[in-house]
Write a protein that holds these residues in place. Structure first.
Motif, PDB file in Angstrom:
ATOM      1  N   VAL A 130      43.771  26.234  39.062  1.00  0.00           N
ATOM      2  CA  VAL A 130      42.958  25.242  39.768  1.00  0.00           C
ATOM      3  C   VAL A 130      43.391  25.200  41.226  1.00  0.00           C
ATOM      4  CG1 VAL A 130      42.275  22.821  39.911  1.00  0.00           C
ATOM      5  CG2 VAL A 130      42.649  23.881  37.671  1.00  0.00           C
ATOM      6  N   THR A 131      42.492  25.573  42.114  1.00  0.00           N
ATOM      7  CA  THR A 131      42.820  25.628  43.540  1.00  0.00           C
ATOM      8  C   THR A 131      42.508  24.325  44.265  1.00  0.00           C
ATOM      9  OG1 THR A 131      40.640  26.562  44.001  1.00  0.00           O
ATOM     10  CG2 THR A 131      42.450  28.108  43.635  1.00  0.00           C
ATOM     11  N   THR A 132      41.559  23.553  43.733  1.00  0.00           N
ATOM     12  CA  THR A 132      41.191  22.289  44.362  1.00  0.00           C
ATOM     13  C   THR A 132      40.366  21.460  43.389  1.00  0.00           C
ATOM     14  OG1 THR A 132      40.208  21.289  46.348  1.00  0.00           O
ATOM     15  CG2 THR A 132      39.004  23.105  45.334  1.00  0.00           C
ATOM     16  N   LEU A 182      32.858  34.202  46.532  1.00  0.00           N
ATOM     17  CA  LEU A 182      31.676  33.895  45.728  1.00  0.00           C
ATOM     18  C   LEU A 182      32.118  33.192  44.454  1.00  0.00           C
ATOM     19  CD1 LEU A 182      28.610  34.217  45.359  1.00  0.00           C
ATOM     20  CD2 LEU A 182      29.068  36.386  44.184  1.00  0.00           C
ATOM     21  N   ALA A 183      31.576  31.993  44.230  1.00  0.00           N
ATOM     22  CA  ALA A 183      31.921  31.205  43.046  1.00  0.00           C
ATOM     23  C   ALA A 183      30.664  30.888  42.250  1.00  0.00           C
ATOM     24  CB  ALA A 183      32.619  29.908  43.454  1.00  0.00           C
ATOM     25  N   SER A 184      30.838  30.682  40.960  1.00  0.00           N
ATOM     26  CA  SER A 184      29.722  30.339  40.079  1.00  0.00           C
ATOM     27  C   SER A 184      29.978  28.986  39.434  1.00  0.00           C
ATOM     28  CB  SER A 184      29.571  31.398  38.977  1.00  0.00           C
ATOM     29  OG  SER A 184      28.631  30.980  38.003  1.00  0.00           O
ATOM     30  N   PRO A 191      43.696  31.867  31.486  1.00  0.00           N
ATOM     31  CA  PRO A 191      44.575  33.044  31.430  1.00  0.00           C
ATOM     32  C   PRO A 191      43.921  34.307  31.987  1.00  0.00           C
ATOM     33  CG  PRO A 191      44.769  31.781  29.413  1.00  0.00           C
ATOM     34  CD  PRO A 191      43.615  31.193  30.172  1.00  0.00           C
ATOM     35  N   GLU A 192      42.682  34.559  31.597  1.00  0.00           N
ATOM     36  CA  GLU A 192      41.983  35.749  32.087  1.00  0.00           C
ATOM     37  C   GLU A 192      41.681  35.631  33.575  1.00  0.00           C
ATOM     38  OE1 GLU A 192      38.137  38.560  30.951  1.00  0.00           O
ATOM     39  OE2 GLU A 192      38.647  36.825  29.718  1.00  0.00           O
ATOM     40  N   MET A 193      41.369  34.420  34.026  1.00  0.00           N
ATOM     41  CA  MET A 193      41.104  34.206  35.433  1.00  0.00           C
ATOM     42  C   MET A 193      42.355  34.480  36.265  1.00  0.00           C
ATOM     43  SD  MET A 193      38.695  30.782  35.340  1.00  0.00           S
ATOM     44  CE  MET A 193      38.618  30.695  37.130  1.00  0.00           C
ATOM     45  N   LYS A 194      43.499  34.077  35.746  1.00  0.00           N
ATOM     46  CA  LYS A 194      44.762  34.327  36.440  1.00  0.00           C
ATOM     47  C   LYS A 194      44.988  35.825  36.605  1.00  0.00           C
ATOM     48  CE  LYS A 194      47.070  30.180  34.700  1.00  0.00           C
ATOM     49  NZ  LYS A 194      48.110  29.661  33.774  1.00  0.00           N
ATOM     50  N   GLN A 195      44.716  36.575  35.551  1.00  0.00           N
ATOM     51  CA  GLN A 195      44.915  38.024  35.606  1.00  0.00           C
ATOM     52  C   GLN A 195      44.032  38.667  36.667  1.00  0.00           C
ATOM     53  OE1 GLN A 195      44.263  39.532  31.648  1.00  0.00           O
ATOM     54  NE2 GLN A 195      46.179  38.714  30.848  1.00  0.00           N
ATOM     55  N   GLN A 196      42.853  38.109  36.858  1.00  0.00           N
ATOM     56  CA  GLN A 196      41.912  38.676  37.827  1.00  0.00           C
ATOM     57  C   GLN A 196      42.063  38.076  39.222  1.00  0.00           C
ATOM     58  OE1 GLN A 196      37.843  39.177  36.668  1.00  0.00           O
ATOM     59  NE2 GLN A 196      38.290  39.221  34.496  1.00  0.00           N
ATOM     60  N   GLY A 197      42.972  37.116  39.366  1.00  0.00           N
ATOM     61  CA  GLY A 197      43.158  36.492  40.660  1.00  0.00           C
ATOM     62  C   GLY A 197      42.041  35.544  41.039  1.00  0.00           C
ATOM     63  N   MET A 198      41.321  35.023  40.044  1.00  0.00           N
ATOM     64  CA  MET A 198      40.241  34.084  40.305  1.00  0.00           C
ATOM     65  C   MET A 198      40.778  32.664  40.422  1.00  0.00           C
ATOM     66  SD  MET A 198      37.242  35.423  37.713  1.00  0.00           S
ATOM     67  CE  MET A 198      36.049  34.213  38.340  1.00  0.00           C
ATOM     68  N   GLY A 199      40.063  31.833  41.144  1.00  0.00           N
ATOM     69  CA  GLY A 199      40.422  30.432  41.273  1.00  0.00           C
ATOM     70  C   GLY A 199      39.411  29.545  40.565  1.00  0.00           C
ATOM     71  N   TYR A 200      39.817  28.304  40.286  1.00  0.00           N
ATOM     72  CA  TYR A 200      38.926  27.358  39.611  1.00  0.00           C
ATOM     73  C   TYR A 200      38.807  26.092  40.458  1.00  0.00           C
ATOM     74  CZ  TYR A 200      36.648  24.739  35.895  1.00  0.00           C
ATOM     75  OH  TYR A 200      35.734  24.015  35.156  1.00  0.00           O
ATOM     76  N   ILE A 201      37.586  25.654  40.693  1.00  0.00           N
ATOM     77  CA  ILE A 201      37.305  24.422  41.438  1.00  0.00           C
ATOM     78  C   ILE A 201      36.968  23.344  40.416  1.00  0.00           C
ATOM     79  CG2 ILE A 201      35.856  23.352  43.187  1.00  0.00           C
ATOM     80  CD1 ILE A 201      35.250  26.225  44.202  1.00  0.00           C
ATOM     81  N   ASN A 260      33.987  38.079  33.091  1.00  0.00           N
ATOM     82  CA  ASN A 260      33.986  39.476  32.646  1.00  0.00           C
ATOM     83  C   ASN A 260      33.276  40.411  33.627  1.00  0.00           C
ATOM     84  OD1 ASN A 260      35.361  38.802  30.309  1.00  0.00           O
ATOM     85  ND2 ASN A 260      33.492  38.539  29.098  1.00  0.00           N
ATOM     86  N   SER A 261      32.397  39.861  34.450  1.00  0.00           N
ATOM     87  CA  SER A 261      31.644  40.704  35.386  1.00  0.00           C
ATOM     88  C   SER A 261      32.535  41.265  36.488  1.00  0.00           C
ATOM     89  CB  SER A 261      30.500  39.910  36.019  1.00  0.00           C
ATOM     90  OG  SER A 261      30.983  38.982  36.979  1.00  0.00           O
ATOM     91  N   GLY A 262      33.585  40.547  36.836  1.00  0.00           N
ATOM     92  CA  GLY A 262      34.470  40.987  37.907  1.00  0.00           C
ATOM     93  C   GLY A 262      33.844  40.903  39.287  1.00  0.00           C
ATOM     94  N   LYS A 263      32.736  40.188  39.415  1.00  0.00           N
ATOM     95  CA  LYS A 263      32.010  40.140  40.685  1.00  0.00           C
ATOM     96  C   LYS A 263      32.173  38.800  41.422  1.00  0.00           C
ATOM     97  CE  LYS A 263      28.505  43.399  39.040  1.00  0.00           C
ATOM     98  NZ  LYS A 263      28.992  44.542  39.837  1.00  0.00           N
ATOM     99  N   TYR A 264      32.859  37.876  40.786  1.00  0.00           N
ATOM    100  CA  TYR A 264      33.041  36.561  41.391  1.00  0.00           C
ATOM    101  C   TYR A 264      34.527  36.304  41.636  1.00  0.00           C
ATOM    102  CZ  TYR A 264      28.214  35.592  39.909  1.00  0.00           C
ATOM    103  OH  TYR A 264      26.860  35.630  39.726  1.00  0.00           O
ATOM    104  N   GLN A 265      34.807  35.498  42.646  1.00  0.00           N
ATOM    105  CA  GLN A 265      36.193  35.181  42.961  1.00  0.00           C
ATOM    106  C   GLN A 265      36.631  33.820  42.425  1.00  0.00           C
ATOM    107  OE1 GLN A 265      34.061  36.437  45.806  1.00  0.00           O
ATOM    108  NE2 GLN A 265      34.666  38.270  44.653  1.00  0.00           N
ATOM    109  N   ALA A 266      35.663  33.042  41.951  1.00  0.00           N
ATOM    110  CA  ALA A 266      36.021  31.700  41.470  1.00  0.00           C
ATOM    111  C   ALA A 266      34.960  31.144  40.541  1.00  0.00           C
ATOM    112  CB  ALA A 266      36.216  30.755  42.656  1.00  0.00           C
ATOM    113  N   LEU A 267      35.370  30.143  39.776  1.00  0.00           N
ATOM    114  CA  LEU A 267      34.465  29.343  38.965  1.00  0.00           C
ATOM    115  C   LEU A 267      34.558  27.902  39.444  1.00  0.00           C
ATOM    116  CD1 LEU A 267      35.034  30.394  35.217  1.00  0.00           C
ATOM    117  CD2 LEU A 267      33.061  30.910  36.658  1.00  0.00           C
ATOM    118  N   ALA A 268      33.466  27.179  39.353  1.00  0.00           N
ATOM    119  CA  ALA A 268      33.462  25.742  39.625  1.00  0.00           C
ATOM    120  C   ALA A 268      32.915  25.067  38.377  1.00  0.00           C
ATOM    121  CB  ALA A 268      32.589  25.418  40.835  1.00  0.00           C
TER     122      ALA A 268
END
Length: 210
Positions: free
Chosen positions: A160-162, A46-48, A84-94, A61-69
């Motif tokens: 950044v994953t893609t 799930l990405a926002s 930095p915070e996204m890295k800590q949470q294992g989130m990816g960025y599009i 901060n919600s911890g409910k998403y796996q990525a940002l676009a």
């Protein structure tokens, strides 16, 4: 949530109060549908697409998403503050529009050489070109094209994953693939670009022409 205010307010750097206030309700409704689709094997992550850093912070901060676009390139670097915070949470960025509507290309790097009817001559792009000039002062002159540098810049940070970009012909696709598979700018240069853009925006209180 339907847009009920102007684009300038929705995309304002501080975030639209209505969107921010409705974040929790929208997210809970979204998660209900997402979980159902996930169980059916139709989705996995799930990405926002938050548009503003204020909304993006709520997403992270919600911890409910796996990525940002979102927009990200050598001129639009605002979302990098969350990496930095996204890295800590294992989130990816599009990263969307790494070439910034074609501005970050050799063909359009010199604004004075643009056709008179080019949309990039509009005053709404004045600040973007001023920022581009600042980037040119930081990035060492080389034989690499600006479009290649912009793509490599986006992929240099492991968050950044893609990237998502519009390409018009096979030659552009080949060039993009070539740029993606190669040596990326080092972390120090990327940080210099981030700092340069942040400093200029703070001094001029500017925001991208979304």
């Amino acid at each position: 949530m339907h847009r009920t205010v102007s684009k300038d307010i929705v995309y304002h750097k501080e975030g639209n109060p209505e969107r921010l206030a409705g974040f929790s309700e929208v997210t809970e409704e979204l998660l209900e549908t997402f979980e159902q689709l996930k169980q059916e094997g139709k989705v996995k992550y799930l990405a926002s697409f938050p548009m503003t850093t204020a909304y993006a912070k709520k997403v992270v901060n919600s911890g409910k998403y796996q990525a940002l676009a979102g927009y990200y390139n050598p001129i639009e670097t605002e979302m990098a503050s969350l990496f930095p915070e996204m890295k800590q949470q294992g989130m990816g960025y599009i990263a969307i529009r790494p070439l910034l509507a074609g501005l970050l290309t050799d063909k359009r790097a010199n604004r004075d050489q643009l056709p008179e009817d080019s949309s990039l001559r509009d005053h709404s792009w004045d600040d973007a070109y001023q920022l581009f000039d600042k980037v040119k002062e930081v990035v060492p002159a080389s034989e690499i094209s600006w479009e290649s540098f912009a793509i490599k810049f986006c992929l240099a940070d492991p968050t950044v994953t893609t990237t998502v970009m519009g390409l018009n012909n096979p030659a552009q696709v080949e060039a993009a693939v070539k740029a993606a598979n190669g040596v990326y700018p080092d972390a120090e240069l990327v940080q210099q670009v981030w700092n340069t853009i942040a400093k200029h925006r703070k001094e001029r209180n500017t925001w991208p022409p979304y």
